[in-house]
Design a protein around this motif. Sequence first.
Motif, mmCIF file in Angstrom:
data_model
loop_
_atom_site.group_PDB
_atom_site.id
_atom_site.type_symbol
_atom_site.label_atom_id
_atom_site.label_comp_id
_atom_site.label_asym_id
_atom_site.label_seq_id
_atom_site.Cartn_x
_atom_site.Cartn_y
_atom_site.Cartn_z
ATOM 1 N N UNK A 317 -3.251 -3.972 -0.967
ATOM 2 C CA UNK A 317 -2.791 -2.380 -1.055
ATOM 3 C C UNK A 317 -1.242 -2.363 -0.992
ATOM 4 N N UNK A 318 -1.150 -2.556 0.520
ATOM 5 C CA UNK A 318 -0.343 -2.440 1.406
ATOM 6 C C UNK A 318 1.208 -2.787 0.978
ATOM 7 N N UNK A 319 0.535 -4.771 0.538
ATOM 8 C CA UNK A 319 1.784 -5.381 0.294
ATOM 9 C C UNK A 319 2.378 -5.110 -1.309
ATOM 10 N N UNK A 320 1.502 -4.474 -1.904
ATOM 11 C CA UNK A 320 2.189 -4.358 -3.981
ATOM 12 C C UNK A 320 2.282 -3.393 -3.842
ATOM 13 N N UNK A 321 2.587 -2.651 -2.510
ATOM 14 C CA UNK A 321 3.473 -1.167 -1.901
ATOM 15 C C UNK A 321 4.578 -1.724 -1.720
ATOM 16 N N UNK A 322 4.692 -2.651 -0.704
ATOM 17 C CA UNK A 322 5.840 -3.068 -0.374
ATOM 18 C C UNK A 322 6.612 -3.145 -1.172
ATOM 19 N N UNK A 323 6.161 -4.276 -2.141
ATOM 20 C CA UNK A 323 7.098 -5.112 -2.521
ATOM 21 C C UNK A 323 7.402 -4.224 -3.953
ATOM 22 N N UNK A 324 6.729 -3.230 -4.424
ATOM 23 C CA UNK A 324 6.878 -2.027 -5.887
ATOM 24 C C UNK A 324 8.408 -1.275 -5.182
ATOM 25 N N UNK A 325 8.178 -0.871 -3.787
ATOM 26 C CA UNK A 325 9.576 -0.547 -3.273
ATOM 27 C C UNK A 325 10.656 -1.305 -2.933
ATOM 28 N N UNK A 326 10.325 -2.084 -3.008
ATOM 29 C CA UNK A 326 11.755 -3.818 -3.401
ATOM 30 C C UNK A 326 12.208 -3.518 -4.435
ATOM 31 N N UNK A 327 11.413 -3.907 -5.633
ATOM 32 C CA UNK A 327 11.709 -3.705 -6.533
ATOM 33 C C UNK A 327 12.736 -2.432 -7.456
ATOM 34 N N UNK A 328 12.316 -1.189 -6.315
ATOM 35 C CA UNK A 328 13.075 -0.414 -6.309
ATOM 36 C C UNK A 328 14.974 -0.473 -5.240
ATOM 37 N N UNK A 329 14.471 -1.201 -4.822
ATOM 38 C CA UNK A 329 15.787 -0.908 -3.800
ATOM 39 C C UNK A 329 17.166 -1.188 -4.872
ATOM 40 N N UNK A 330 17.206 -2.391 -5.859
ATOM 41 C CA UNK A 330 18.878 -2.699 -6.212
ATOM 42 C C UNK A 330 19.213 -1.294 -6.953
#
Length: 352
Positions: A317-330
């Motif tokens: 779950x944490x990995x999906x959330x981390x990757x979701x956050x990373x998608x928003x960064x740019x």
Amino acid sequence: MNSLTTHDVPPTQAPNRLLDALPITDPDLVARLRRRLDQVEQRLLDVTHGDGTHPAAEATGHLISAGGKRLRPLLALLGAEFGDPSASGVVDAAVITELVHVASLHHDDVMDSAPTRHGVPSVNAQWGNTLAVLTGDLLLARIARLAAELGEGAVRLYADTADRLVRGQLRELSSPPGPEGQPEHHFSVIADKSGSLISASIRLGALQAGAPPEAERALAAFGEHLGSAFQISDDLLDITSERTQSGKQPGTDLAMGVPTLPVILALADTSTAATSAAATELRDLLEYADLSEEPARARALALLRTSPALDQTRAVLADHLRRAHACLTPLPPVPARQALTTLCDALVGRTS
Ligand code: FPP
Ligand code: MG
């Protein structure tokens, strides 16, 4: 932090309930979303039983009025914030996402002969299967009509999403490979059953608002991770929650034989003598015991709550959330970006 659940919101909830639960800091964005969600609500009623008096119109109206927290329309409206949120077709894009969601759950209920949805009788229970099938057909026709009015991109996105929803449901029905292949099987099912529509919702809003293609792609990828995270957090709540927290008795999926990630991982864990013994006992309970009865369910829950599978599930779950956050960064730092981050954080809040 208010907690969110993906299904089973009681009826008569105001459509802004999810919005109210999110600490979005920008007052203009909140006011705009609230106004638009009210328009979505009105449009949903017009599109489903606006033409009147035939029984399927009543049944589609029942589906829309039965509740739901309108997560997908909210995501579509947030996606539109990365373009021109006042562009024509944005509200209808949001309407389409909710109709696809309602249609998919309705089909699921017909397949399962489910007696209720959102705490009220299902259409199949109230009107019978013949009318339920026609109600599903009517919903799909209305979605296609709305999408056609938005243009080819919307039609294609709807078709691709419906295709993935059906294939996810079919894959869930198919026998999974041996225990070692089961986590991957589960991940692909939840990506298609949950990730596809969450992703398409935010993407359709962005598309209709004319957001730049790279923003649309980043938002779609964000939605995929958010959707899988939502399902995995539901899986976790079935094991870890107290009844009051989720509105659903812990072990409900367990008792119904619904495969969830902690169970799949616990059954596959033979890395130590202790996890092997726990896996064997859990398998026996799942196969031979009546898990709707309290002692057997309590034992299965105790095995799962002390299993390393729980932390492994939290890590996925944490990995999906981390990757979701990373998608928003740019993405540009518009207030909607903070709102999407907040949505992810609310998810963690309900499962940590
Ligand atoms: C609920 O799952 C079901 C889904 C999220 C997707 C169902 C998809 C179909 C029936 C394919 C048809 C699709 C369309 C567009 C008509 P669940 O049983 O895990 O959740 P529940 O506990 O809320 O029932
Ligand atoms: Mg179901």
